[in-house]
Design a protein around this motif. Structure first.
Motif, PDB file in Angstrom:
ATOM      1  N   ALA A 150      -5.618  -1.447   8.679  1.00  0.00           N
ATOM      2  CA  ALA A 150      -5.613  -1.296   7.222  1.00  0.00           C
ATOM      3  C   ALA A 150      -6.735  -2.138   6.632  1.00  0.00           C
ATOM      4  CB  ALA A 150      -4.277  -1.741   6.637  1.00  0.00           C
ATOM      5  N   ALA A 151      -7.384  -1.620   5.617  1.00  0.00           N
ATOM      6  CA  ALA A 151      -8.451  -2.381   4.962  1.00  0.00           C
ATOM      7  C   ALA A 151      -7.889  -3.555   4.170  1.00  0.00           C
ATOM      8  CB  ALA A 151      -9.261  -1.466   4.052  1.00  0.00           C
ATOM      9  N   THR A 152      -6.617  -3.438   3.738  1.00  0.00           N
ATOM     10  CA  THR A 152      -5.932  -4.565   3.090  1.00  0.00           C
ATOM     11  C   THR A 152      -5.278  -5.386   4.201  1.00  0.00           C
ATOM     12  OG1 THR A 152      -4.041  -3.110   2.815  1.00  0.00           O
ATOM     13  CG2 THR A 152      -5.433  -3.450   0.890  1.00  0.00           C
ATOM     14  N   SER A 153      -6.067  -6.225   4.822  1.00  0.00           N
ATOM     15  CA  SER A 153      -5.663  -6.855   6.078  1.00  0.00           C
ATOM     16  C   SER A 153      -4.690  -8.014   5.907  1.00  0.00           C
ATOM     17  CB  SER A 153      -6.914  -7.377   6.778  1.00  0.00           C
ATOM     18  OG  SER A 153      -6.571  -7.984   7.986  1.00  0.00           O
ATOM     19  N   GLN A 154      -3.810  -8.143   6.899  1.00  0.00           N
ATOM     20  CA  GLN A 154      -3.083  -9.409   7.150  1.00  0.00           C
ATOM     21  C   GLN A 154      -3.431  -9.697   8.600  1.00  0.00           C
ATOM     22  OE1 GLN A 154       0.590  -7.007   6.101  1.00  0.00           O
ATOM     23  NE2 GLN A 154       1.303  -9.113   5.904  1.00  0.00           N
ATOM     24  N   ILE A 155      -4.518 -10.392   8.798  1.00  0.00           N
ATOM     25  CA  ILE A 155      -5.154 -10.411  10.111  1.00  0.00           C
ATOM     26  C   ILE A 155      -4.252 -10.958  11.213  1.00  0.00           C
ATOM     27  CG2 ILE A 155      -6.385 -12.613   9.696  1.00  0.00           C
ATOM     28  CD1 ILE A 155      -7.638  -9.554  11.701  1.00  0.00           C
ATOM     29  N   SER A 156      -3.577 -12.067  10.944  1.00  0.00           N
ATOM     30  CA  SER A 156      -2.763 -12.651  12.013  1.00  0.00           C
ATOM     31  C   SER A 156      -1.503 -11.819  12.243  1.00  0.00           C
ATOM     32  CB  SER A 156      -2.398 -14.097  11.676  1.00  0.00           C
ATOM     33  OG  SER A 156      -1.766 -14.695  12.775  1.00  0.00           O
ATOM     34  N   TYR A 157      -0.913 -11.310  11.156  1.00  0.00           N
ATOM     35  CA  TYR A 157       0.289 -10.474  11.283  1.00  0.00           C
ATOM     36  C   TYR A 157      -0.007  -9.251  12.160  1.00  0.00           C
ATOM     37  CZ  TYR A 157       4.402  -7.751   9.869  1.00  0.00           C
ATOM     38  OH  TYR A 157       5.567  -7.026   9.868  1.00  0.00           O
ATOM     39  N   SER A 158      -1.084  -8.534  11.847  1.00  0.00           N
ATOM     40  CA  SER A 158      -1.417  -7.328  12.610  1.00  0.00           C
ATOM     41  C   SER A 158      -1.662  -7.667  14.073  1.00  0.00           C
ATOM     42  CB  SER A 158      -2.652  -6.637  12.028  1.00  0.00           C
ATOM     43  OG  SER A 158      -2.377  -6.196  10.725  1.00  0.00           O
ATOM     44  N   ALA A 159      -2.426  -8.760  14.303  1.00  0.00           N
ATOM     45  CA  ALA A 159      -2.711  -9.163  15.685  1.00  0.00           C
ATOM     46  C   ALA A 159      -1.421  -9.557  16.409  1.00  0.00           C
ATOM     47  CB  ALA A 159      -3.709 -10.313  15.684  1.00  0.00           C
ATOM     48  N   SER A 160      -0.517 -10.235  15.706  1.00  0.00           N
ATOM     49  CA  SER A 160       0.743 -10.648  16.347  1.00  0.00           C
ATOM     50  C   SER A 160       1.571  -9.432  16.752  1.00  0.00           C
ATOM     51  CB  SER A 160       1.551 -11.563  15.415  1.00  0.00           C
ATOM     52  OG  SER A 160       2.154 -10.848  14.344  1.00  0.00           O
ATOM     53  N   LYS A 161       1.580  -8.414  15.916  1.00  0.00           N
ATOM     54  CA  LYS A 161       2.385  -7.230  16.221  1.00  0.00           C
ATOM     55  C   LYS A 161       1.763  -6.419  17.351  1.00  0.00           C
ATOM     56  CE  LYS A 161       5.640  -8.106  13.284  1.00  0.00           C
ATOM     57  NZ  LYS A 161       6.968  -8.501  13.784  1.00  0.00           N
ATOM     58  N   GLY A 162       0.421  -6.409  17.411  1.00  0.00           N
ATOM     59  CA  GLY A 162      -0.244  -5.796  18.566  1.00  0.00           C
ATOM     60  C   GLY A 162       0.162  -6.504  19.840  1.00  0.00           C
ATOM     61  N   PRO A 203       0.983  -5.568  -6.871  1.00  0.00           N
ATOM     62  CA  PRO A 203       1.532  -4.217  -7.032  1.00  0.00           C
ATOM     63  C   PRO A 203       0.545  -3.110  -6.640  1.00  0.00           C
ATOM     64  CG  PRO A 203       1.793  -5.519  -9.051  1.00  0.00           C
ATOM     65  CD  PRO A 203       0.955  -6.324  -8.120  1.00  0.00           C
ATOM     66  N   GLU A 204      -0.740  -3.401  -6.798  1.00  0.00           N
ATOM     67  CA  GLU A 204      -1.752  -2.408  -6.425  1.00  0.00           C
ATOM     68  C   GLU A 204      -1.718  -2.146  -4.916  1.00  0.00           C
ATOM     69  OE1 GLU A 204      -6.492  -2.199  -6.712  1.00  0.00           O
ATOM     70  OE2 GLU A 204      -5.537  -3.261  -8.380  1.00  0.00           O
ATOM     71  N   ARG A 205      -1.507  -3.225  -4.193  1.00  0.00           N
ATOM     72  CA  ARG A 205      -1.405  -3.135  -2.736  1.00  0.00           C
ATOM     73  C   ARG A 205      -0.173  -2.301  -2.333  1.00  0.00           C
ATOM     74  NH1 ARG A 205      -2.988  -8.362   0.703  1.00  0.00           N
ATOM     75  NH2 ARG A 205      -2.298  -7.737   2.760  1.00  0.00           N
ATOM     76  N   ALA A 206       0.926  -2.494  -3.051  1.00  0.00           N
ATOM     77  CA  ALA A 206       2.155  -1.731  -2.782  1.00  0.00           C
ATOM     78  C   ALA A 206       1.910  -0.245  -3.007  1.00  0.00           C
ATOM     79  CB  ALA A 206       3.288  -2.221  -3.676  1.00  0.00           C
ATOM     80  N   ALA A 207       1.265   0.060  -4.119  1.00  0.00           N
ATOM     81  CA  ALA A 207       1.001   1.465  -4.445  1.00  0.00           C
ATOM     82  C   ALA A 207       0.086   2.091  -3.401  1.00  0.00           C
ATOM     83  CB  ALA A 207       0.374   1.565  -5.829  1.00  0.00           C
ATOM     84  N   ARG A 208      -0.885   1.315  -2.936  1.00  0.00           N
ATOM     85  CA  ARG A 208      -1.817   1.809  -1.927  1.00  0.00           C
ATOM     86  C   ARG A 208      -1.100   2.169  -0.635  1.00  0.00           C
ATOM     87  NH1 ARG A 208      -7.386  -0.564  -0.142  1.00  0.00           N
ATOM     88  NH2 ARG A 208      -7.485  -2.206  -1.685  1.00  0.00           N
ATOM     89  N   ARG A 209      -0.106   1.356  -0.285  1.00  0.00           N
ATOM     90  CA  ARG A 209       0.617   1.620   0.954  1.00  0.00           C
ATOM     91  C   ARG A 209       1.526   2.846   0.805  1.00  0.00           C
ATOM     92  NH1 ARG A 209       1.899  -3.266   4.740  1.00  0.00           N
ATOM     93  NH2 ARG A 209      -0.329  -3.065   5.017  1.00  0.00           N
ATOM     94  N   LEU A 210       2.145   2.951  -0.357  1.00  0.00           N
ATOM     95  CA  LEU A 210       3.090   4.051  -0.588  1.00  0.00           C
ATOM     96  C   LEU A 210       2.402   5.414  -0.486  1.00  0.00           C
ATOM     97  CD1 LEU A 210       6.075   3.929  -1.151  1.00  0.00           C
ATOM     98  CD2 LEU A 210       5.612   3.842  -3.592  1.00  0.00           C
TER      99      LEU A 210
END
Ligand SMILES: NC(=O)c1ccc[n+]([C@@H]2O[C@H](COP(=O)([O-])OP(=O)(O)OC[C@H]3O[C@@H](n4cnc5c(N)ncnc54)[C@H](O)[C@@H]3O)[C@@H](O)[C@H]2O)c1
Length: 258
Positions: A150-162, A203-210
Motif C-alpha cells: 500500500a502506498a499509505t505505508s505502515q512499514i514495520s507492520y507490513s514487514a512483521s505480517k510478511g 479519515p482520508e486514509r480510511a476512505a482510501r482503504r474502503l
C-alpha cells in the motif's frame, strides 16, 4: 449438543479485544476451554466473570516475553490438560509506524517485537505440547498486507505480517507429518479498536482503504472468528501452511464496483 471443538483446549493471545475476543466467545460456544493471554487485565477478569472460570482462564501475558509466553501455555496444560489450539493473534498498529522515511528504529522494533517475535515465541511454546500429543492446530494472525503493498505505508507492520506469513508456511511444512497444522489467518480491514485507532487519526486514509474492498465495508470480528474456528477444527483437516485470506475480496480485486 456437542460443539465443533468440543473439549479442546485453546490458547488465544490478544483475546480481550477485537478479533481475539470474538474468537474466545466463539470457541467457548463451540465447546472449548480457553486460556487468554493479554495485557488488558480489567477486560480479562471481566471476561472470566462473564463466561465462567470452568471454561475461561485469564493470564497476564506480554507476548514479547519468553517467560510469560511459556507460562501461558503451561497454564493451559496444567489447568485443562492439553494444548490443542493456539491462536497467536495479539498485535499492534501504532501511529508512529508510518512511511519508512519517518518511522524511527524504536518504532520499527516495537512493532516487530509485538507482532512477529511474539508469534515465534508462541509457536515455540505450543509446539512441544502438540508434538507430544501428535496433534494440534496453530493459527497465526497475519494480514492482507502480507500479500499486497500500500502506498499509505505502515512499514514495520507490513514487514512483521510478511514475517508471520513466511514463518507460518515453514512451520506448516516442517510439522505436517507429525499431526500439527499451522495456518495463517490474513484478515482484510476489520472493524476493531485497532483499525478505529488507526483511522480516527486519518479519515482520508480510511476512505482510501474502503474503496479497495469489493464488498464496500470493513469486516466484523465475528466473521474472523468463524474463519479461525474453521482453521482450528477438524473441518480444515487437509489444510496446513495456508494463506487464509478473509478480506471481502480485497486481494482479488483490480477494480471494485462503485
Ligand atoms: N483490525 C484489522 O483491520 C486487522 C486486519 C488485519 C490483521 N489484523 C491483526 O489482527 C490481530 C488482532 O487485531 P484486532 O484488530 O483485534 O486488535 P485489537 O487492538 O482490538 O486487539 C488486540 C489485543 O492484543 C492485545 N495486546 C496488544 N499488545 C499486547 C502484548 N504486548 N501482549 C499481549 N497482548 C497484547 C491488546 O490488549 C488487545 O486486547 C492483530 O495481530 C492485528 O494486526 C487486524
Amino acid at each position: 449438543m456437542t460443539g465443533r471443538i468440543q473439549d479442546k483446549v485453546a490458547v488465544v493471545t490478544g483475546g480481550c479485544s477485537g478479533i481475539g475476543l470474538a474468537t474466545v466467545r466463539r470457541f467457548v460456544d463451540e465447546g472449548a476451554r480457553v486460556v487468554i493471554g493479554d495485557i488488558a487485565d480489567e477486560a480479562g477478569k471481566a471476561l472470566v466473570g462473564e463466561l465462567g472460570p470452568d471454561v475461561v482462564t485469564y493470564v497476564h501475558v506480554d507476548v514479547t516475553s519468553k517467560e510469560e509466553v511459556d507460562a501461558l501455555f503451561k497454564t493451559a496444560k496444567d489447568t485443562y490438560g492439553s494444548v490443542d489450539i493456539a491462536f497467536n493473534n495479539a498485535g499492534i498498529s501504532p501511529p508512529d509506524d508510518d512511511s519508512i522515511l519517518t518511522t524511527d528504529l524504536e518504532a520499527w522494533r516495537k512493532v516487530q517485537e509485538v507482532n512477529l517475535t511474539s508469534v515465534y515465541l508462541c509457536c515455540k511454546a505450543a509446539l512441544p505440547y502438540m508434538l507430544e500429543q501428535g496433534k494440534g492446530s496453530i493459527i497465526n494472525t497475519a494480514s492482507f498486507v502480507a500479500v499486497m503493498g500500500a502506498a499509505t505505508s505502515q512499514i514495520s507492520y507490513s514487514a512483521s505480517k510478511g514475517g508471520v506469513l513466511s514463518m507460518t508456511r515453514e512451520l506448516g511444512v516442517q510439522f505436517a507429518r507429525e499431526g500439527v497444522r499451522v495456518n495463517a489467518l490474513c484478515p482484510g480491514p476489520v472493524n476493531t479498536p485497532l483499525l478505529q485507532e488507526l483511522f480516527a487519526k486519518d479519515p482520508e486514509r480510511a476512505a482510501r482503504r474502503l474503496v479497495h474492498i469489493p464488498m464496500g465495508r470493513f469486516g466484523e470480528p465475528e466473521e474472523m472468528a468463524s474463519a479461525v474456528l474453521f482453521l482450528a477444527s477438524d473441518d480444515s483437516s487437509f489444510m496446513t501452511a495456508n494463506t487464509f485470506l478473509v478480506d471481502g475480496g480485497i486481494s482479488g480485486a483490480y477494480v471494485t464496483p462503485l
